[in-house]
Design a protein around this motif. Structure first.
Motif, mmCIF file in Angstrom:
data_model
loop_
_atom_site.group_PDB
_atom_site.id
_atom_site.type_symbol
_atom_site.label_atom_id
_atom_site.label_comp_id
_atom_site.label_asym_id
_atom_site.label_seq_id
_atom_site.Cartn_x
_atom_site.Cartn_y
_atom_site.Cartn_z
ATOM 1 N N VAL A 28 0.808 -1.211 0.089
ATOM 2 C CA VAL A 28 0.141 -0.026 -0.024
ATOM 3 C C VAL A 28 0.998 1.280 0.099
ATOM 4 O O VAL A 28 0.469 2.418 -0.319
ATOM 5 C CB VAL A 28 -0.978 -0.123 1.099
ATOM 6 C CG1 VAL A 28 -2.069 -1.316 1.139
ATOM 7 C CG2 VAL A 28 -0.181 -0.019 2.546
ATOM 8 N N ASN A 29 2.097 1.125 0.360
ATOM 9 C CA ASN A 29 2.982 2.283 0.390
ATOM 10 C C ASN A 29 3.219 2.903 -1.038
ATOM 11 O O ASN A 29 3.597 4.133 -1.301
ATOM 12 C CB ASN A 29 4.454 2.001 1.122
ATOM 13 C CG ASN A 29 4.952 0.838 0.472
ATOM 14 O OD1 ASN A 29 4.372 -0.416 0.463
ATOM 15 N ND2 ASN A 29 6.176 0.943 -0.274
ATOM 16 N N TRP A 53 -7.742 6.309 12.181
ATOM 17 C CA TRP A 53 -7.192 5.810 13.160
ATOM 18 C C TRP A 53 -6.086 4.954 12.926
ATOM 19 O O TRP A 53 -5.134 4.799 13.305
ATOM 20 C CB TRP A 53 -8.122 5.169 14.380
ATOM 21 C CG TRP A 53 -8.537 3.855 13.775
ATOM 22 C CD1 TRP A 53 -9.864 3.549 13.166
ATOM 23 C CD2 TRP A 53 -8.288 2.635 13.994
ATOM 24 N NE1 TRP A 53 -10.202 2.241 12.965
ATOM 25 C CE2 TRP A 53 -8.994 1.620 13.528
ATOM 26 C CE3 TRP A 53 -6.843 2.169 14.471
ATOM 27 C CZ2 TRP A 53 -8.855 0.219 13.446
ATOM 28 C CZ3 TRP A 53 -6.657 0.784 14.578
ATOM 29 C CH2 TRP A 53 -7.753 0.022 14.114
ATOM 30 N N THR A 54 -6.289 4.152 11.537
ATOM 31 C CA THR A 54 -5.163 3.248 11.075
ATOM 32 C C THR A 54 -3.857 3.888 10.666
ATOM 33 O O THR A 54 -2.712 3.144 10.561
ATOM 34 C CB THR A 54 -5.811 2.607 9.957
ATOM 35 O OG1 THR A 54 -6.416 3.408 8.980
ATOM 36 C CG2 THR A 54 -6.790 1.529 10.450
ATOM 37 N N LYS A 55 -3.913 5.277 10.695
ATOM 38 C CA LYS A 55 -2.843 5.882 10.045
ATOM 39 C C LYS A 55 -1.900 6.578 11.211
ATOM 40 O O LYS A 55 -0.973 7.087 11.015
ATOM 41 C CB LYS A 55 -3.113 7.169 9.140
ATOM 42 C CG LYS A 55 -3.689 6.538 7.754
ATOM 43 C CD LYS A 55 -2.979 5.761 6.967
ATOM 44 C CE LYS A 55 -3.342 5.314 5.693
ATOM 45 N NZ LYS A 55 -2.518 4.809 4.794
ATOM 46 N N ILE A 56 -2.670 6.381 12.544
ATOM 47 C CA ILE A 56 -1.974 6.886 13.760
ATOM 48 C C ILE A 56 -1.118 5.795 14.247
ATOM 49 O O ILE A 56 -1.622 4.565 14.692
ATOM 50 C CB ILE A 56 -2.908 7.320 14.797
ATOM 51 C CG1 ILE A 56 -3.951 8.598 13.958
ATOM 52 C CG2 ILE A 56 -2.127 8.067 15.884
ATOM 53 C CD1 ILE A 56 -3.091 9.963 13.423
ATOM 54 N N LEU A 213 6.015 1.558 5.144
ATOM 55 C CA LEU A 213 5.222 0.562 5.630
ATOM 56 C C LEU A 213 5.171 0.719 7.210
ATOM 57 O O LEU A 213 5.929 1.236 7.823
ATOM 58 C CB LEU A 213 5.209 -0.846 5.161
ATOM 59 C CG LEU A 213 4.861 -1.335 3.855
ATOM 60 C CD1 LEU A 213 5.524 -2.604 3.555
ATOM 61 C CD2 LEU A 213 3.658 -1.198 3.316
ATOM 62 N N PRO A 214 3.808 0.496 7.767
ATOM 63 C CA PRO A 214 3.741 0.690 9.238
ATOM 64 C C PRO A 214 4.869 -0.230 10.008
ATOM 65 O O PRO A 214 4.988 0.407 10.937
ATOM 66 C CB PRO A 214 2.413 0.043 9.393
ATOM 67 C CG PRO A 214 1.697 0.243 8.098
ATOM 68 C CD PRO A 214 2.654 0.050 7.112
ATOM 69 N N ALA A 215 5.228 -1.303 9.431
ATOM 70 C CA ALA A 215 6.282 -2.117 10.026
ATOM 71 C C ALA A 215 7.669 -1.387 10.240
ATOM 72 O O ALA A 215 8.340 -1.428 11.039
ATOM 73 C CB ALA A 215 6.425 -3.377 9.507
ATOM 74 N N ASP A 216 7.740 -0.588 9.011
ATOM 75 C CA ASP A 216 9.036 0.290 8.985
ATOM 76 C C ASP A 216 8.845 1.248 10.066
ATOM 77 O O ASP A 216 9.842 1.677 10.740
ATOM 78 C CB ASP A 216 9.333 0.781 7.598
ATOM 79 C CG ASP A 216 9.359 0.014 6.541
ATOM 80 O OD1 ASP A 216 10.024 -1.087 6.713
ATOM 81 O OD2 ASP A 216 8.512 0.001 5.616
#
Length: 335
Positions: A28-29, A53-56, A213-216
């Motif tokens: 998605v990135n 909220w998924t972006k916080i 990505l969120p993991a990063d």
């Protein structure tokens, strides 16, 4: 979602449509229709912002000021993930700016032998402190000779290009070893002439790396929580809003010396760039106002709107405006 009022957070500023090929593949990135806050869409220089909220992303004990470093470092972390770096590899990182430093940190954390390349000795010294085993000043040293010496003639297993110059793009292909991987982060603003025979002869894997990505983000947060990140050196300057123009001019005149410029909060400027309401937390009762996690995010991202207006006013060109999305951040030190 585990959020609490007043907690320190950072923001994943990228959008994703959920329908394009990238989104369908889980990356998605790299959404085809991504609109990054402060770049393809306006920043959020306002009292409050409504964000998914998924972006916080909770940042734990990392200060709001230091949270401004998370997103740019995450881009470098993501490039290392794209390169699939492992512990017995030589990783050459070209460019020791904010994103390059992130790549150096992540590759070193994975146990790789990192070779940092830059034109600036001060940045190379910082690269050594965050994990580079070797440094090369490409202005004063013969890069190819040094690379051959360090890698015993094999070349780098991985080269991460974090500059965006035709010269460094060619350097990446020249210095990567046979069957190596080249990961490109920087945008070259002009055409690049390659000896394409190397693509075939070396059987190279050439990969793009976009955003993070969120993991990063979480990996950067974990690194910063350990207290090893040289945050004071990565924040090149803290300017007041009335000094933002001067800070930008200094950065434009000598961009190689700047990692990040932070602009401290001032309510009058917030009103001038679009805030409908302003609150002085030193003189007004905060209990009378509604505060959200988004409030901190507003301040961290808000200077993107200032950079956009400076560009539109002709003070900075478009390329500088694009860079400003992660170079100028507003720190809510009074909240």
């Amino acid at each position: 979602a585990g959020f609490e009022k007043g907690m320190n957070v950072t923001l994943n500023p990228y959008t994703n449509c959920g329908k394009c090929a990238s989104c369908r593949n889980g990356r998605v990135n790299a959404c085809e229709h991504n609109e990054t806050l402060g770049v393809q869409r306006n920043g959020v220089m306002c009292e409050c912002a409504v964000l998914p909220w998924t972006k916080i992303i909770p940042a734990g004990n990392i200060s709001p000021r230091d949270c401004a470093l998370i997103e740019p470092m995450s881009v470098g972390f993501h490039a290392v993930s794209r390169a699939q770096v492992i512990d017995n590899e030589y990783v050459m990182v070209i460019g020791c700016g904010m994103i390059g430093i992130g790549a150096i940190v992540r590759a070193a954390l994975r146990g790789a032998t990192v070779i940092a390349v830059d034109l600036d000795d001060e940045k190379l010294e910082l690269a050594k402190r965050v994990g580079a085993s070797h440094v090369i000043n490409s202005k004063t040293e013969n890069v190819h000779e040094r690379m051959q010496q360090i890698t015993e003639g094999f070349g780098a297993d991985v080269v991460i290009e974090a500059v965006g110059s035709p010269v460094t793009y060619v350097m990446a292909v020249d210095e990567v070893g046979f069957t190596g991987r080249v990961v490109c982060i920087g945008y070259a603003k002009s055409e690049v002439a390659f000896q394409t025979k190397y693509f075939v002869q070396k059987e190279l894997d050439i990969r793009g790396s976009r955003n993070a990505l969120p993991a990063d983000f979480r990996a950067v947060i974990n690194y910063m929580k350990e207290g090893n990140c040289p945050v004071e050196e990565l924040i090149s300057k803290i300017a007041k809003p009335e000094g933002a123009l001067e800070a930008m001019q200094e950065w434009t005149a000598n961009p190689g010396k700047v990692f990040r410029i932070l602009v401290d909060e001032k309510l009058e400027l917030a009103k001038r760039v679009g805030a409908s309401h302003v609150i002085n937390s030193k003189t007004e009762d905060k209990a009378n106002h509604r505060y959200t996690i988004g409030h901190i995010i507003d301040m961290l991202i808000g200077m993107h709107e200032i950079s956009r207006q400076l560009w539109q006013a002709g003070i900075a060109d478009n390329s500088h405006y694009q860079k400003c999305r992660t170079t100028l951040c507003l720190t809510p030190q009074s909240f």
